[in-house]
Design an enzyme around this catalytic site. Structure first.
Site, short mmCIF file in Angstrom:
data_model
loop_
_atom_site.label_atom_id
_atom_site.label_comp_id
_atom_site.label_asym_id
_atom_site.label_seq_id
_atom_site.Cartn_x
_atom_site.Cartn_y
_atom_site.Cartn_z
N SER A 83 14.03 21.40 -16.63
CA SER A 83 12.80 22.15 -16.83
C SER A 83 13.17 23.49 -17.44
O SER A 83 14.23 24.05 -17.14
CB SER A 83 12.11 22.36 -15.48
OG SER A 83 11.29 23.50 -15.53
N HIS A 106 0.83 -1.22 0.00
CA HIS A 106 0.00 0.00 0.00
C HIS A 106 0.86 1.26 0.00
O HIS A 106 0.43 2.30 0.49
CB HIS A 106 -0.94 0.04 1.21
CG HIS A 106 -1.62 -1.26 1.49
ND1 HIS A 106 -2.81 -1.63 0.89
CD2 HIS A 106 -1.25 -2.31 2.27
CE1 HIS A 106 -3.15 -2.83 1.33
NE2 HIS A 106 -2.22 -3.28 2.15
N GLU A 108 8.89 8.06 -17.27
CA GLU A 108 7.53 8.60 -17.42
C GLU A 108 6.96 8.30 -18.80
O GLU A 108 5.80 7.89 -18.94
CB GLU A 108 7.54 10.12 -17.18
CG GLU A 108 7.64 10.47 -15.71
CD GLU A 108 7.79 11.97 -15.49
OE1 GLU A 108 7.41 12.44 -14.42
OE2 GLU A 108 8.30 12.68 -16.38
N LYS A 164 15.45 21.41 -11.58
CA LYS A 164 14.78 20.15 -11.88
C LYS A 164 15.61 19.19 -12.71
O LYS A 164 16.34 19.57 -13.62
CB LYS A 164 13.50 20.43 -12.68
CG LYS A 164 12.48 21.18 -11.88
CD LYS A 164 11.71 20.27 -10.97
CE LYS A 164 10.41 19.90 -11.64
NZ LYS A 164 9.60 19.08 -10.73
#
Ligand code: ARG
Length: 489
Positions: free
Chosen positions: A297, A176, A310, A303
């Site tokens: 970024s 979980h 992804e 970043k």
């Protein structure tokens, strides 16, 4: 020849040529196909990718026709000569693909006839594009499955490499997404090796059903010529011959199964991607991947985004979409061949491309790239054992071990579970791990607790204790590593 008023005698091609689709269908048609319909029905700009399979299939067919005395040895030789030239033209980029000729099959056949005359026109004896295209797709897919098998092996090898370096690194195992129990980082990597091993297995299983020959089924009912289909299958390295002509030309279940296997494989990649993304985030900081797999970024200078995992996670949706497309394409099609099946190619091609690219990039991102100078792989996943250990401690990952400890002292498991819940509550309120509670405090929860409890409460003690087959104890993990090494060669 079309009797269309549009085809003036001056521009009409010679009888030896098959320059437009109208010629392929012969005299029956009273008007040429509209440009829109031509574009709508033509597949050459994507199915030209099948050219090698198409030529291999044609050569096997021609060889058999000659051996059976259906065409002459001379015609056979002309076909071979023509196909050699076509191969060279396609490879060099000189071949002119024509939309008018609809698909890869008609394009190649037309060029063959242009090059070798009547022999080219005899190639299609006892054959239809229906059994031809089914054969081409199977041959092509078989080759791609073999490439995918290699890539799956490479990716497994990369994961095994990372595992080997990190058997003793402790990762908080989650259920979980809550800290559950400590596991070896290697054990976690090897879980993915198991998944990709099953994917490889599934691909081999699919391959058995892909590698069967439709050719010789002709349009749908078989043919009047004395074909030797087994011979063609042998020439093409196929394991057998489709036993029902109607089925052979119409079903694309093999493409659907392949895409299902590819979807599962991508689903596994997406799970790994998700974990890499989480582990790389500042809140976890468990791993790093090489900079070349991340991007910056345009606005936030700090970043480093995990674009590759992804995208892989996103591309999984695309492949699953192809599975839905293909299975829906097949649904409700009456026997035998229907043009619907031309729509099998783009999803299939895209599935193969996406899967291959993804596996290739993951093998490198996980395991690194071979440095020719050192002969070693550099630049794979690097781990931060301290961050993992901190996270494991924060989450009371050894609470089960304390319960097991009490069980060994004679408590029923349910009572032990309850006792430990109290201890965890106390530790939480003090902001410490169970192992950081003084012995006297622990004994307050149960008098059976002694000094040796700290062995059970340590992350390493917990890991070592899970020494059952398939468990996370380093001894078990090393045994699994050895098994995978032997299996992967
Ligand atoms: N381009 C077609 C396909 O991909 C080849 C078979 C055409 N057969 C036919 N009867 N129209 O399916």
């Amino acid at each position: 020849m079309s009797s269309s008023p549009a085809s003036s005698p001056a521009s009409a091609p010679s009888h030896n040529q098959l320059d437009t689709k109208a010629q392929a269908w012969s005299a029956l048609f009273s008007e040429p196909m509209s440009d829109l319909v031509k574009r709508y029905t033509s597949s050459v700009f994507f199915d030209k990718r099948l050219w090698q399979a198409d030529i291999a299939g044609s050569l096997a067919h021609a060889g058999m026709l000659a051996a059976q005395g259906i065409i002459s040895a001379q015609d056979h030789a002309s076909i071979e000569r023509g196909m050699a030239q076509i191969t060279q033209e396609i490879e060099s980029g000189a071949f002119e693909w024509k939309l008018d000729l609809e698909d890869v099959h008609l394009n190649i056949e037309a060029r063959l006839t242009q090059l070798v005359g009547d022999a080219g026109k005899r190639l299609h004896t006892g054959r239809s594009r229906n059994d031809q295209v089914a054969t081409d797709v199977r041959l092509w897919l078989r080759g791609e499955i073999d490439l995918i098998a290699d890539l799956l092996k490479e990716l497994q090898g990369s994961l095994v490499d990372v595992a080997e370096r990190n058997v003793d690194v402790i990762l908080p195992g989650f259920t979980h997404l809550q800290v559950a129990q400590p596991v070896s980082f290697a054990h976690h990597m090897l879980a993915y090796v198991e998944m990709f091993a099953r994917d490889a297995d599934r691909m081999q299983d699919v391959r058995r059903r892909v590698n069967v020959l439709p050719l010789g089924s002709a349009a749908l009912a078989g043919t009047t010529y004395p074909l030797d289909r087994e011979r063609v299958a042998r020439t093409l390295g196929m394991d057998g011959v489709c036993q029902n002509s109607l089925d052979a030309v119409s079903d694309r279940d093999f493409a659907i199964e392949f895409t299902a296997a590819a979807s599962l494989c991508m689903v596994h990649v997406s799970r790994l991607s998700e974990e890499l993304i989480i582990w790389m985030s500042q809140n976890f900081g468990f791993i790093r991947i090489a900079d070349r797999f991340t991007t910056g970024s345009s606005i936030m200078p700090q970043k480093k985004n995990p674009d590759v995992p992804e995208l892989a996670r996103g591309k999984t949706g695309r492949v699953v979409g192809h599975l839905m497309g293909l299975i829906t394409l097949m649904k409700g099609q009456p026997l035998a061949y229907n043009k619907d099946n031309q729509e099998d190619k783009e999803p299939l091609f895209d599935t193969v491309d996406t899967l291959k690219d993804t596996l290739r990039i993951f093998a490198e991102m996980v395991g690194g790239q071979l440095d020719p100078a050192t002969g070693r792989k550099e630049g794979g996943i690097t781990v931060n054992p301290e961050a993992m250990e901190q996270a494991a401690k924060k989450g009371y990952a050894t609470a089960t071990d304390l319960a097991d400890y009490l069980v060994k002292k004679g408590l029923p498991f349910r009572d032990a579970h309850e006792t430990v819940a109290h201890a965890v509550k106390a530790a939480t309120s003090h902001g410490v791990d169970l192992s950081e509670l003084p012995l006297a405090v622990l004994q307050g929860f149960h008098p059976a607790i002694e000094k040796d409890v700290f062995d059970a409460l340590s992350l390493r003690g917990s890991l070592n204790a899970r020494n059952t087959l398939g468990g996370t104890a380093p001894a078990q993990v090393r045994a699994q590593l050895a098994r995978h090494r032997a299996r992967l060669g």
